[in-house]
Design a protein around this motif. Sequence first.
Motif, PDB file in Angstrom:
ATOM      1  N   GLU A 147       1.211  -0.994   0.068  1.00 35.45           N
ATOM      2  CA  GLU A 147       0.108   0.260  -0.114  1.00 35.45           C
ATOM      3  C   GLU A 147       0.876   1.243  -0.402  1.00 35.45           C
ATOM      4  OE1 GLU A 147      -2.615  -0.342   3.048  1.00 35.45           O
ATOM      5  OE2 GLU A 147      -3.865  -1.573   2.104  1.00 35.45           O
ATOM      6  N   ASP A 148       2.501   1.408   0.395  1.00 36.92           N
ATOM      7  CA  ASP A 148       2.820   2.441   0.269  1.00 36.92           C
ATOM      8  C   ASP A 148       3.561   2.301  -0.676  1.00 36.92           C
ATOM      9  OD1 ASP A 148       4.488   0.674   0.548  1.00 36.92           O
ATOM     10  OD2 ASP A 148       5.853   1.104   2.574  1.00 36.92           O
ATOM     11  N   GLY A 149       3.506   1.834  -2.030  1.00 36.53           N
ATOM     12  CA  GLY A 149       3.805   1.183  -3.081  1.00 36.53           C
ATOM     13  C   GLY A 149       5.181   0.630  -3.687  1.00 36.53           C
ATOM     14  N   SER A 150       5.957   0.407  -2.267  1.00 32.15           N
ATOM     15  CA  SER A 150       7.408   0.006  -2.104  1.00 32.15           C
ATOM     16  C   SER A 150       6.597  -1.499  -2.861  1.00 32.15           C
ATOM     17  CB  SER A 150       7.772  -0.585  -1.040  1.00 32.15           C
ATOM     18  OG  SER A 150       7.197  -1.216   0.089  1.00 32.15           O
ATOM     19  N   LYS A 151       8.009  -2.036  -3.160  1.00 33.91           N
ATOM     20  CA  LYS A 151       7.483  -3.435  -4.061  1.00 33.91           C
ATOM     21  C   LYS A 151       9.119  -4.173  -3.683  1.00 33.91           C
ATOM     22  CE  LYS A 151       5.716  -1.720  -8.647  1.00 33.91           C
ATOM     23  NZ  LYS A 151       4.749  -2.367  -9.029  1.00 33.91           N
ATOM     24  N   ALA A 152       8.435  -5.821  -4.266  1.00 34.51           N
ATOM     25  CA  ALA A 152       9.219  -6.762  -3.528  1.00 34.51           C
ATOM     26  C   ALA A 152       9.551  -8.164  -4.304  1.00 34.51           C
ATOM     27  CB  ALA A 152       9.155  -7.307  -1.862  1.00 34.51           C
TER      28      ALA A 152
ATOM     29  N   LYS B   7       1.125  -3.678   4.754  1.00 34.81           N
ATOM     30  CA  LYS B   7       0.203  -4.314   3.727  1.00 34.81           C
ATOM     31  C   LYS B   7      -0.264  -4.441   2.388  1.00 34.81           C
ATOM     32  CE  LYS B   7      -3.512  -4.691   7.194  1.00 34.81           C
ATOM     33  NZ  LYS B   7      -1.896  -4.282   8.431  1.00 34.81           N
ATOM     34  N   LEU B   8      -0.346  -5.489   1.819  1.00 36.07           N
ATOM     35  CA  LEU B   8      -0.523  -5.812   0.749  1.00 36.07           C
ATOM     36  C   LEU B   8      -1.913  -5.101  -0.647  1.00 36.07           C
ATOM     37  CD1 LEU B   8       0.799  -9.514  -0.373  1.00 36.07           C
ATOM     38  CD2 LEU B   8       1.399  -7.756  -0.872  1.00 36.07           C
ATOM     39  N   LYS B   9      -1.369  -4.922  -1.286  1.00 35.38           N
ATOM     40  CA  LYS B   9      -2.282  -3.882  -2.093  1.00 35.38           C
ATOM     41  C   LYS B   9      -2.465  -5.079  -3.581  1.00 35.38           C
ATOM     42  CE  LYS B   9      -2.569   0.182  -4.991  1.00 35.38           C
ATOM     43  NZ  LYS B   9      -1.590   1.225  -6.003  1.00 35.38           N
ATOM     44  N   SER B  10      -1.339  -5.665  -4.034  1.00 38.87           N
ATOM     45  CA  SER B  10      -1.615  -7.077  -5.418  1.00 38.87           C
ATOM     46  C   SER B  10      -0.240  -6.988  -5.097  1.00 38.87           C
ATOM     47  CB  SER B  10      -1.318  -6.184  -6.930  1.00 38.87           C
ATOM     48  OG  SER B  10      -0.174  -5.395  -6.955  1.00 38.87           O
ATOM     49  N   VAL B  11      -0.661  -8.779  -5.442  1.00 37.05           N
ATOM     50  CA  VAL B  11       0.010 -10.140  -6.068  1.00 37.05           C
ATOM     51  C   VAL B  11       0.330 -10.162  -7.557  1.00 37.05           C
ATOM     52  CG1 VAL B  11       1.224 -12.045  -6.030  1.00 37.05           C
ATOM     53  CG2 VAL B  11      -0.242 -10.756  -4.123  1.00 37.05           C
ATOM     54  N   GLN B  12       1.285 -10.350  -8.242  1.00 34.09           N
ATOM     55  CA  GLN B  12       1.390 -10.349  -9.839  1.00 34.09           C
ATOM     56  C   GLN B  12       2.685 -11.319  -9.908  1.00 34.09           C
ATOM     57  OE1 GLN B  12       0.423  -8.458 -12.717  1.00 34.09           O
ATOM     58  NE2 GLN B  12       1.317 -10.678 -13.622  1.00 34.09           N
TER      59      GLN B  12
END
Length: 790
Positions: free
Chosen positions: A698-703, A728-733
């Motif tokens: 949610e904060d725009g960071s990625k992993a 918190k997760l926003k999305s999973v690709q």
Amino acid sequence: MKLKVLGLLFCSAVVSAQNIQNNPGSNHGNKFEQLGTILPTPNVYRTASGSPGQAYWQQRADYDIEAYLDEDKRNLKGSETITYYNNSPDDLDYLWLQLDENQQSSVKNADYPSSSTLPKRTVLENLKATELPVSNNGYGVNLEKVTDASGNLLKYVVNKTMMRIDLPKALKKGEKFVFKVNWNYNIPNRIEMGGRGGYESFPEDGNDLYTMTQWFPRMCVYSDFHGWQNHQFTGRGEFALVFGNYKVKMNVPADHIVGGTGECKNYEQVLTSEQLARYRKAESANEPVEIVTLDEAKKAEKNHSKQRKTWIFEANDVRDFAWTSSRKFIWDGMRVTIPENNNKVMAMSFYGKEAYGLYRKFSTKAVAHTIKTYSEFTIPYPYPVAQSVEAANGMEYPMICFNYGRTEKDGTYSEAIKNGMLGVIIHEVGHNFFPMIINSDERQWSWMDEGLNTFVEYLTEEKWDNKFPSKRGPAWTIVDYMKLPKDELEPIMSNSENIARFGPNAYSKPATGLNILRETIMGRELFDKAFKTYAKRWAFRHPEPADFFRTMEDASGEDLDWFWRGWFYGTDPVDISLDKVTIATPDFDAVPKSETVKYTVEKPVLNEFEDVSKIRNREDKNIKFYADTDKDVQDFYYRYDRGQEKVDTSKEYSVTTGNLEKVDKKDIKKEDNVTAYQIDFSNKGGLVMPIILEFTFEDGSKATDKISVQIWRHNEQKASKTYYFDKKLKSVQLDPMRETADIDTSNNFWTASSSSETPSKFQVFKQKQKDAARGASNGKVNPMQAAGKK
């Protein structure tokens, strides 16, 4: 060879993937099992590590050839002396040779027809009455004489595109046999008739351009794994050939320029003084020098000489010889140094004025770039020459190849033509490595030369231009092929004659598989070392598929049988589905419950059934049991098991279980913002692959995370993975870089905003102490305690 695949072929073949399951019907125990007996048994010729064995051998054939090109009759006349060395442990009663030009004959070809149907439209040239019986079209090899070294006639039999010579006596191990063949054939128009060799006519200036390929009777391979490779040449499955040394003389019109396999030994006699001076300049140039200029080529087109010249070429340690001849040629060249072995190579190009705007600018530089790049990924280029000839098609031979790439009449060209020309030059020059040096059996395994070469072509295109639009190699480019119905597919491990979609199967799919291994499964460092090891082990030898598979594992320490099994032996696609994301948060408020358990002490630990071995051991008077002879080991339980110690096993005891306690507030602060995410996957396509995930928060960071393919080993259809994140997760690709060739990306994405599931809770406690050591009684009374004994 670079093939253009134009839509569906006018034939169909149903070839099922090989059923190599160990545990059919199960959801495990199939895809990760070893290939085992599917691969040939290792032996003294080919080891289990994938390297040549201590008794490895291969045959050799040296050629001394003279050829006469009759431009007026479009006929080639030839005479060859072959010295054949039997290095095998076997006695040979006959020899097999290839007569590839017979495939152009209407009556001597391999006779591999394809189904045909009524056309909806056709061209006038195809509207001819069917001739029965078929008449002879005048093409194919005409054998004039076959003799031994003393001139004695040899008995021979021609079977379509193959010729067997019956030897006067058996050729034994270590012996050689010298024989001579005289032949001629009418040279076909390769533009009209197809095929790799022949002539192309230029009516506007009245000249021909000759590409002389498969032009002489050539020895078949006799090997430890196949015996004689004498499968018919149908025009598709390419060549299995023997290494040797060549001396070739080509007698051609005096105004022709000739390029060929190996080095020309008499430039002083066939070039003008100006051309010879330019060649000497090119030998030390780092930019292409025109040896025959555009103006000279244009002038030569107008004056058809009736004089003759003989060009003399020599080549050592090659498996074939090809050449080209035309008065239309512009010729340029420059010197290239291969860093790995300091080899000084002449990179050269031959082309007509129709290709000048492209070939003068790119061809020789692309040749140089290719041999240098392939040398980095395989072995150092060992030959003195590498050449590209513009001939409106694509085909490869040692040190020389034929490619397309012509401009419009005004000198302009499209980007597609430019990129296509660069791609085919890289591909065909790259064939110097696969299969001209790493000499696989193309007649049986097209993928071992086309697939491996297409893979390194991709690496070379990438190093030419990072924006190069490669169509074979990247995983996403194979998806449309992998989506096809199973009855339109066959495994890579199929004979080339039986493949319906030859381009994707022999070129694209193996090249893509190797790129997936390099980028996604093994990593570049492990892959590159293993791939170079294969090239080094099998340079100037005859590798088979098992040699490649085994070497890649042997040199990397990676168990890849699951990959060969799925990608090479099967037709299943990759389709991993991200089915569901379940969310849960920790509950720190729950109070752990303790539980009182009632129990009795253990009864003597005896087998519930006296098996036959125990009974027979007691009956055998020669057997002495250690515990019966050593009083020191006869403890309480020795006596307890024999009824010599009495314990009340009906008395009840109680113990309170529970090794958990509530988490301290100070510890909660560290983890109170953690959320757990269980991600469920299903394998819809059938082919297992690593699971690659990109998480966006949610904060725009990625992993990102790459889950090893081994997650599927216990259940090949379903898998789950739980992550604990402190945001918190926003999305999973799933597969964000499209590197696994997943055929359906619609099931590869999850977003929190689209999820209607209510997060659940999971209880979190703190351990009071470490678990009891293995073997301890966890607080329960044991029989020794109950009996008051020590």
